[in-house]
Write an enzyme that holds these catalytic residues in place. Structure first.
Site, PDB file in Angstrom:
ATOM      1  N   GLU A   1       5.922   0.134 -10.124  1.00 22.61           N
ATOM      2  CA  GLU A   1       5.187   0.884 -11.139  1.00 22.61           C
ATOM      3  C   GLU A   1       4.471   2.060 -10.485  1.00 22.61           C
ATOM      4  O   GLU A   1       3.321   1.912 -10.029  1.00 22.61           O
ATOM      5  CB  GLU A   1       4.151  -0.010 -11.817  1.00 22.61           C
ATOM      6  CG  GLU A   1       4.729  -1.216 -12.523  1.00 22.61           C
ATOM      7  CD  GLU A   1       3.777  -1.709 -13.604  1.00 22.61           C
ATOM      8  OE1 GLU A   1       4.133  -1.609 -14.778  1.00 22.61           O
ATOM      9  OE2 GLU A   1       2.679  -2.160 -13.272  1.00 22.61           O
TER      10      GLU A   1
ATOM     11  N   HIS B   1      -1.542  -5.645 -10.042  1.00 28.91           N
ATOM     12  CA  HIS B   1      -1.320  -4.524 -10.969  1.00 28.91           C
ATOM     13  C   HIS B   1      -2.203  -3.353 -10.541  1.00 28.91           C
ATOM     14  O   HIS B   1      -3.344  -3.547 -10.112  1.00 28.91           O
ATOM     15  CB  HIS B   1      -1.651  -4.948 -12.400  1.00 28.91           C
ATOM     16  CG  HIS B   1      -1.249  -3.920 -13.406  1.00 28.91           C
ATOM     17  ND1 HIS B   1      -1.998  -2.795 -13.628  1.00 28.91           N
ATOM     18  CD2 HIS B   1      -0.164  -3.822 -14.194  1.00 28.91           C
ATOM     19  CE1 HIS B   1      -1.383  -2.057 -14.544  1.00 28.91           C
ATOM     20  NE2 HIS B   1      -0.272  -2.664 -14.903  1.00 28.91           N
TER      21      HIS B   1
HETATM   22  P1  PGA Z   1       2.578   1.459 -19.661  1.00 26.43           P
HETATM   23  O1  PGA Z   1       1.939   0.337 -18.700  1.00 26.43           O
HETATM   24  O2  PGA Z   1       3.900   0.904 -20.141  1.00 26.43           O
HETATM   25  O3  PGA Z   1       1.583   1.616 -20.746  1.00 26.43           O
HETATM   26  O4  PGA Z   1       2.769   2.685 -18.818  1.00 26.43           O
HETATM   27  C1  PGA Z   1       2.740  -0.365 -17.782  1.00 26.43           C
HETATM   28  C2  PGA Z   1       1.871  -1.282 -16.988  1.00 26.43           C
HETATM   29  O5  PGA Z   1       0.708  -0.952 -16.748  1.00 26.43           O
HETATM   30  O6  PGA Z   1       2.318  -2.371 -16.585  1.00 26.43           O
END
Ligand code: PGA
Length: 262
Positions: free
Chosen positions: A173, A101
């Site tokens: 992401e 992550h």
């Molecule tokens: P968020 O986080 O939905 O708050 O943008 C997503 C993540 O960090 O997996």
């Protein structure tokens, strides 16, 4: 599952460093409440803090909501104070684990090499890795977003043995969209997901691959994302901590699956 085939949509809640044990249990019950009584339901996974895993597991036993962990250690066992091994996560009832992550890459020294080590360890277990990748704003502005992300994936999977029975979830992401309240555009996400699939097609012929999106996903636009064939699901941070938002996202998944006969 063939690459590119229509697969069940997936909604993953990443609770990050929020909620105590009692709150987590209560919240997990709330998530269950959202999911019961529906024939058509996306795959739902919740990732509480380590401290709440075993109590949340009790709530989820024999339900359609699965348990995931937010990270894992880089060793199988031993004198690694504070670390939790993948075997311990398995023992705690986790079916999934987030790897790489961006918050861990940025704040906990989770380099590509560390991510690769973890992917190799997971490949020896039945846990499903949720490999998180995503480019910083500068890479996108410079037109290097795809090269950056594909590079992360190649590094993560270097020397990892995946068979046709392996399942891999790649969570795209983009760093600039996480926790910012503004998600990437659907077109940008679709383009990146297509690039990821193409890159993995040359690495592995048929693996059970799902490519999901994360970064400021909320109930208002989850449907727009999930209705795209190339977006297999969403990884949700902030909005996963608001039960009505999470419900709206799960319902968006149900609507898409119903409309597309998945
Ligand atoms: P968020 O986080 O939905 O708050 O943008 C997503 C993540 O960090 O997996």
């Amino acid at each position: 599952m063939e690459q590119g085939s229509l697969s069940m949509k997936m909604i993953i809640g990443n609770w990050k460093m929020h909620l105590g044990i009692r709150e987590s249990v209560a919240y997990a019950r709330g998530v269950l409440h959202i999911t019961v009584g529906h024939d058509v339901l996306p795959e739902v996974v919740i990732c509480p803090s380590f401290t709440a895993l075993s109590e949340v597991r009790k709530v989820l036993v024999r339900t359609r909501v699965a348990l995931g962990a937010q990270t894992m250690g880089t060793e199988r066992f031993g004198a690694y104070t504070g670390d939790v091994s993948v075997a311990q996560l398995d023992d705690a009832g986790c079916g999934f684990v987030l790897i790489g992550h961006s918050e861990r890459r940025a704040m906990n020294g989770e380099t590509d090499a560390v991510v690769n080590t973890k992917m190799k360890l997971i490949a020896q277990t039945s846990l499903v890795p949720i490999l998180c990748v995503g480019e910083p704003k500068a890479a996108r502005d410079a037109g290097n977003a795809e090269a950056y992300v594909i590079g992360q994936i190649h590094e993560a999977l270097r020397g990892v043995t995946l068979s046709s029975s392996s399942r891999l979830i790649v969570a795209y992401e983009p760093l600039w969209a996480i926790g910012k309240g503004e998600a990437a555009t659907v077109a940008d996400v679709v383009a990146m997901h297509t690039a990821i699939r193409n890159a993995l097609k040359t690495l592995y012929k048929t693996i059970a691959l799902q490519v999901i999106y994360g970064g400021s996903v909320d109930g208002a636009h989850a449907y727009q994302l999930l209705r795209e064939q190339s977006i297999d699901g969403v990884l949700v941070g902030g909005a996963s901590l608001k039960i009505h938002e999470f419900e709206a996202i799960v319902n968006a998944g149900r609507e898409v699956m119903t409309a597309q006969n998945i």
